[in-house]
Design a protein around this motif. Sequence first.
Motif, PDB file in Angstrom:
ATOM      1  N   VAL A   1      18.402   9.585 -22.602  1.00  0.00           N
ATOM      2  CA  VAL A   1      18.949  10.851 -23.236  1.00  0.00           C
ATOM      3  C   VAL A   1      19.775  11.086 -24.248  1.00  0.00           C
ATOM      4  O   VAL A   1      21.420  10.677 -24.449  1.00  0.00           O
ATOM      5  N   THR A   2      19.303  11.743 -25.313  1.00  0.00           N
ATOM      6  CA  THR A   2      20.149  11.324 -26.663  1.00  0.00           C
ATOM      7  C   THR A   2      20.056  12.857 -27.180  1.00  0.00           C
ATOM      8  O   THR A   2      20.482  13.787 -28.092  1.00  0.00           O
ATOM      9  N   ASN A   3      18.923  13.820 -27.067  1.00  0.00           N
ATOM     10  CA  ASN A   3      18.930  15.070 -27.296  1.00  0.00           C
ATOM     11  C   ASN A   3      19.501  16.529 -26.858  1.00  0.00           C
ATOM     12  O   ASN A   3      19.830  16.493 -25.458  1.00  0.00           O
ATOM     13  N   GLY A   4      20.879  16.724 -27.414  1.00  0.00           N
ATOM     14  CA  GLY A   4      22.037  17.679 -27.377  1.00  0.00           C
ATOM     15  C   GLY A   4      20.706  18.982 -27.175  1.00  0.00           C
ATOM     16  O   GLY A   4      21.413  19.381 -25.846  1.00  0.00           O
ATOM     17  N   LYS A   5      19.383  19.142 -27.097  1.00  0.00           N
ATOM     18  CA  LYS A   5      19.482  20.299 -26.327  1.00  0.00           C
ATOM     19  C   LYS A   5      18.889  20.238 -24.925  1.00  0.00           C
ATOM     20  O   LYS A   5      18.486  21.336 -24.504  1.00  0.00           O
ATOM     21  N   VAL A   6      18.127  18.477 -24.166  1.00  0.00           N
ATOM     22  CA  VAL A   6      17.796  19.273 -22.926  1.00  0.00           C
ATOM     23  C   VAL A   6      19.189  19.384 -22.263  1.00  0.00           C
ATOM     24  O   VAL A   6      18.897  18.655 -20.873  1.00  0.00           O
ATOM     25  N   ASN A   7      20.298  18.621 -22.751  1.00  0.00           N
ATOM     26  CA  ASN A   7      22.148  18.134 -21.544  1.00  0.00           C
ATOM     27  C   ASN A   7      21.464  19.461 -21.274  1.00  0.00           C
ATOM     28  O   ASN A   7      21.471  21.010 -21.361  1.00  0.00           O
ATOM     29  N   GLY A   8      21.828  18.594 -19.933  1.00  0.00           N
ATOM     30  CA  GLY A   8      22.447  20.270 -19.005  1.00  0.00           C
ATOM     31  C   GLY A   8      20.792  20.747 -18.211  1.00  0.00           C
ATOM     32  O   GLY A   8      20.528  21.499 -17.049  1.00  0.00           O
TER      33      GLY A   8
ATOM     34  N   ILE B   1      13.373  13.656 -25.352  1.00  0.00           N
ATOM     35  CA  ILE B   1      14.465  13.379 -24.275  1.00  0.00           C
ATOM     36  C   ILE B   1      15.384  12.812 -25.516  1.00  0.00           C
ATOM     37  O   ILE B   1      16.443  13.270 -25.578  1.00  0.00           O
ATOM     38  N   GLY B   2      14.786  12.181 -26.531  1.00  0.00           N
ATOM     39  CA  GLY B   2      16.051  10.857 -27.368  1.00  0.00           C
ATOM     40  C   GLY B   2      15.273   9.874 -28.088  1.00  0.00           C
ATOM     41  O   GLY B   2      14.483   9.381 -29.093  1.00  0.00           O
ATOM     42  N   ASN B   3      16.461   9.166 -27.097  1.00  0.00           N
ATOM     43  CA  ASN B   3      16.344   7.593 -26.951  1.00  0.00           C
ATOM     44  C   ASN B   3      16.884   6.936 -28.567  1.00  0.00           C
ATOM     45  O   ASN B   3      15.848   5.951 -28.564  1.00  0.00           O
ATOM     46  N   SER B   4      17.322   8.157 -29.216  1.00  0.00           N
ATOM     47  CA  SER B   4      18.049   7.517 -30.215  1.00  0.00           C
ATOM     48  C   SER B   4      19.363   6.290 -30.180  1.00  0.00           C
ATOM     49  O   SER B   4      20.642   7.482 -29.438  1.00  0.00           O
ATOM     50  N   GLU B   5      19.605   5.374 -30.082  1.00  0.00           N
ATOM     51  CA  GLU B   5      21.087   4.830 -29.788  1.00  0.00           C
ATOM     52  C   GLU B   5      22.206   4.766 -30.789  1.00  0.00           C
ATOM     53  O   GLU B   5      23.166   5.522 -31.003  1.00  0.00           O
TER      54      GLU B   5
END
Length: 557
Positions: free
Chosen positions: A305-312, A368-372
Amino acid sequence: MEWLSTLLNGPGIAHDLILVSLVIAIGIQLGKIKIFGVSLGVTMVLFFGIFLSHFGYIMDPKILHFLKEFGLILFVYSVGLQVGPGFFSSFKKGGLTLNGIAVGIVCLGVLLTIGFKFLTGLNMSTMVGILSGAVTNTPGLGAAGQAFEDMHGTGDPTISLGYAVAYPLGVIGIILTMILLRVVFRINFKKEQERLDADAQNDSREVSAASFKITNPALFEKTVAEMHGLIEDCKFVISRYMDVAADKISTVHGDTTLHEGDRLFVIADPEALDVVRNFVGEEVKMDRKQWIPTESQLVSKFITVTNGKVNGKRIGALQLRQVYGVNVTRVSRNGVDMVAEPSLPILVGDRLLVVGSEAALPKVEEMIGNSEKELHAPNLMGIFLGIAIGVLFGSIPMMIPGIPQPVKLGLAGGPLVIAILLSRFGYRYKLVTYTTHSANLMLREIGISIFLACVGLGAGEGFVETIIGGGWRWIGYGFVITVVPLIIMGIIALKLLKVNYFTLMGLLAGSMTDPPALAFANTVAPNDAPAVGYATVYPLTMFMRVLTAQVLVLFFC
């Protein structure tokens, strides 16, 4: 060369920056030197600062004060971010026993400190410095100094002197206690390892997987959603479903219909698996490879998870099953695997194990992001916002019965508490607090190095005179404060509570928040049990060390 002499010896910002930088650089290098296998690490920055200031190399008092406090804030805040996610979970199950032992060690140290204060007539501020050095806890030193300065408007140099005098034997005393307990109780490493292995097999906190055959008539022709409703108190995830009649394996949806004899691949903790086993039917032995047929494009993959929009956001709210036809079967957070139940919120930095088609997984990754690269980007807004809130919170006066003036958590306690809370609950307010381990370590080491350099440069004047004038006795007081609580609680842990010796070594190091002692334990133990014990008690111990240091100063000064 007059300009160089002025730069090195005269006043000015350039002089102060060069001085503190040299103290940190040379001190860290000296800290790598090992004596009998033990090194003092970053604490040598403090001693080198004392050495230089003894010979007249000093900083502007205002700049020194600012750098010292700012370094302390960076250190305690990064520590809070590190320990926060595991702070509350450390009280569960076996962690409750280990934290109880650690609390006993902290309390016994405080009682000995109070006893020495009345027996010797020393000021409590000095004794708190000795206590902080004896238990090798630098944040406690900073908290005590801050509390004293808030009360009196000026600092007490004996706090830093007491810390510096007691620290070396504090490190050695912890290691000697580990060795003493091993000799006295004749610890057999082979038997301790066998006990550890047996406990690991019965550890109910691990996530497990099993395959089941549907034989319960109550489930025939029911949907998966209806099945979850029948055993709603049980936390489990159905990863894949096998339709035996059609010889087809697929991911599971809420409207997937269950038939007699079909197979389910279930992810849950062992306790929940027992419930599912009793309800669904018999468990069948199937290799995991059998759940990935060659004719299917069904694959599993960890997505970070690297996308801050889905955090929480909760897993169920992402609707991954409905939109993409994939299942999230488990979540890995800070090295701990959890069942991916729909109500579980995901945080930036979590790793999700996703099962679905090859065509769907890239779309999930995009969501989700998945961007290191994105994960490693520094989240400075969250850090400095948290520091600002922490300083504000630490400045709130609180009235406590028995203390004549309001109490404040100060510049050490406030940021520490807020960092713990934000790292655990910040997602509820759309705040991303995740930092990579390397970034957190860098922030922490910079903070503690600046703090120790400034403490040393401010405490060097009169250090030798203090030792000659009776300060050498402080070494003995500190050594007693170090070893007596460890021995007493170590005996209780081994004889009464039957704590594994490998775990106990980590617990003793964690109760003193002492990395060198943990490094020694790791070299002795043939497993990771010391590190687990250290991590279990470290969050609560760190908080209590900071809090008790302030309370002692506020009550007795």
